[in-house]
Design an enzyme around this catalytic site. Structure first.
Site, PDB file in Angstrom:
ATOM      1  N   ASN A  85     -23.341  10.829  26.816  1.00 21.56           N
ATOM      2  CA  ASN A  85     -24.073  11.761  28.007  1.00 21.56           C
ATOM      3  C   ASN A  85     -25.274  12.359  28.506  1.00 21.56           C
ATOM      4  O   ASN A  85     -25.216  13.109  29.383  1.00 21.56           O
ATOM      5  CB  ASN A  85     -24.281  13.024  25.731  1.00 21.56           C
ATOM      6  CG  ASN A  85     -25.061  14.534  26.611  1.00 21.56           C
ATOM      7  OD1 ASN A  85     -24.150  14.962  26.887  1.00 21.56           O
ATOM      8  ND2 ASN A  85     -26.520  14.112  26.046  1.00 21.56           N
ATOM      9  N   TYR A 108     -25.436  14.041  42.169  1.00 16.59           N
ATOM     10  CA  TYR A 108     -25.074  13.558  41.697  1.00 16.59           C
ATOM     11  C   TYR A 108     -23.689  14.532  41.541  1.00 16.59           C
ATOM     12  O   TYR A 108     -22.148  13.202  40.461  1.00 16.59           O
ATOM     13  CB  TYR A 108     -24.915  15.474  40.691  1.00 16.59           C
ATOM     14  CG  TYR A 108     -25.122  15.986  39.137  1.00 16.59           C
ATOM     15  CD1 TYR A 108     -25.324  14.981  38.289  1.00 16.59           C
ATOM     16  CD2 TYR A 108     -23.906  16.246  39.123  1.00 16.59           C
ATOM     17  CE1 TYR A 108     -24.916  15.458  37.056  1.00 16.59           C
ATOM     18  CE2 TYR A 108     -23.645  17.103  37.955  1.00 16.59           C
ATOM     19  CZ  TYR A 108     -24.095  16.557  36.573  1.00 16.59           C
ATOM     20  OH  TYR A 108     -23.428  16.011  35.987  1.00 16.59           O
ATOM     21  N   LYS A 125     -20.957  10.875  39.701  1.00 15.61           N
ATOM     22  CA  LYS A 125     -19.926  11.070  38.532  1.00 15.61           C
ATOM     23  C   LYS A 125     -18.221  11.188  39.547  1.00 15.61           C
ATOM     24  O   LYS A 125     -17.917  10.558  38.208  1.00 15.61           O
ATOM     25  CB  LYS A 125     -19.524  12.245  37.960  1.00 15.61           C
ATOM     26  CG  LYS A 125     -21.390  13.609  37.294  1.00 15.61           C
ATOM     27  CD  LYS A 125     -20.946  12.446  36.493  1.00 15.61           C
ATOM     28  CE  LYS A 125     -22.540  12.975  35.287  1.00 15.61           C
ATOM     29  NZ  LYS A 125     -22.737  12.638  33.922  1.00 15.61           N
ATOM     30  N   VAL A 141     -23.059  24.848  32.452  1.00 15.90           N
ATOM     31  CA  VAL A 141     -23.167  24.864  31.078  1.00 15.90           C
ATOM     32  C   VAL A 141     -25.121  25.277  31.192  1.00 15.90           C
ATOM     33  O   VAL A 141     -25.951  25.360  31.978  1.00 15.90           O
ATOM     34  CB  VAL A 141     -23.614  24.035  29.646  1.00 15.90           C
ATOM     35  CG1 VAL A 141     -24.015  24.303  28.529  1.00 15.90           C
ATOM     36  CG2 VAL A 141     -22.197  23.844  29.467  1.00 15.90           C
ATOM     37  N   THR A 190     -27.614  25.025  30.309  1.00 14.35           N
ATOM     38  CA  THR A 190     -28.834  23.523  29.880  1.00 14.35           C
ATOM     39  C   THR A 190     -29.824  23.459  31.381  1.00 14.35           C
ATOM     40  O   THR A 190     -29.694  24.249  32.185  1.00 14.35           O
ATOM     41  CB  THR A 190     -28.535  22.154  29.650  1.00 14.35           C
ATOM     42  OG1 THR A 190     -27.619  21.699  30.901  1.00 14.35           O
ATOM     43  CG2 THR A 190     -26.951  22.594  28.560  1.00 14.35           C
TER      44      THR A 190
END
Length: 256
Positions: free
Chosen positions: A98, A168, A172, A201, A203
């Site tokens: 994660n 990013y 990924k 999300v 976050t």
């Protein structure tokens, strides 16, 4: 049931956001051992403080290890740190990678080499090194071992998001390639491995993306909603349904 016979989860990046939500939810389950990695002593103290409010399930236990993935750690070193911290654990059932790094979501034409290097170090290389470290212990699982690599729809090439992905996205996408390769290479061992998109999300990383993309509201998915969906997917994952695939927290299959 003793701690030695518990179902063992290893989870990286556990002190905040999705990692914290996963840790707290897993610890509520009975007979569960969670080995949670954090970057430094401050993060470890923060995680310990957060867990104090959790009603831990019967015979369940949390172990915290310190692993800083700013530079990918060699597998042998990861295993040494693990063995020194939790020597009684002789198997791993589920490995959840994660820990991640979200660089500014710039356009590809403006993304720096430094941002790419850091993103690939944390988001691509580190998960593979973690898997290599724990694979011998995963092969001692009494059920099909599972490797879950937390990814993002920003990393999809076939359906590239209509927003800048910075460093990013490509980091990924590369991680997704490795995930699919591990599925193909480990059929005989029964490894269940897949990339998992947790949703957009609420976050720190999700809020950063919202700001970078000029989105006026909060991301649509709460941490609790994402964690609930992700664990349903992880619990039900098999070689037949999700392994070798790119899956959302709702069980939808995404294109690579």
């Amino acid at each position: 049931m003793t701690a030695n016979r518990n179902k063992v989860y290893v989870l990286t990046g556990a002190n905040r956001g999705l990692g914290l939500g996963l840790t707290e939810t897993l610890l509520v389950r009975p007979g569960t051992t969670v080995v949670a990695s954090v970057r430094n002593p401050e993060a470890a103290a923060s995680l310990k403080s957060e867990i104090e409010t959790v009603t831990v399930g019967e015979n369940s236990v949390l172990h915290i290890i310190e692993l800083d993935f700013d530079s990918a750690i060699p597998p042998k070193k990861i295993l040494r740190i693990f063995a020194a911290t939790v020597p009684a654990i002789s198997h791993v059932d589920v490995l959840i990678c994660n820990a991640g790094f979200a660089a500014p979501m710039t356009r590809a034409s403006l993304t720096s080499a430094e941002a790419l290097r850091t993103s690939f170090e944390v988001n691509t290389i580190a998960p593979l090194m973690v898997f290599q470290a724990f694979w011998p212990l995963m092969q001692r699982s009494t059920s099909s071992p599972k490797l879950v690599v937390i990814s993002s729809s920003v990393g999809s090439i076939a359906e590239q998001e209509p927003v800048p992905g910075g460093a990013y996205g490509p980091s990924k996408a590369a991680s997704n390639w490795i995930t699919k390769a591990l599925h193909s290479e480990n059929e005989a061992s029964g490894l269940v491995v897949f990339s998992l998109h947790p949703g957009w999300v609420q976050t720190r990383a999700g809020d950063l993306a919202a700001k970078e993309w000029g989105y006026s509201g909060s991301p649509p998915v709460t941490v609790d909603e994402s964690v609930k969906g992700m664990l349903e997917v992880i619990d039900g994952a098999t070689r037949e349904n999700f392994s070798g695939k790119f899956v959302t927290q709702t069980g939808e299959i995404l294109p690579w």
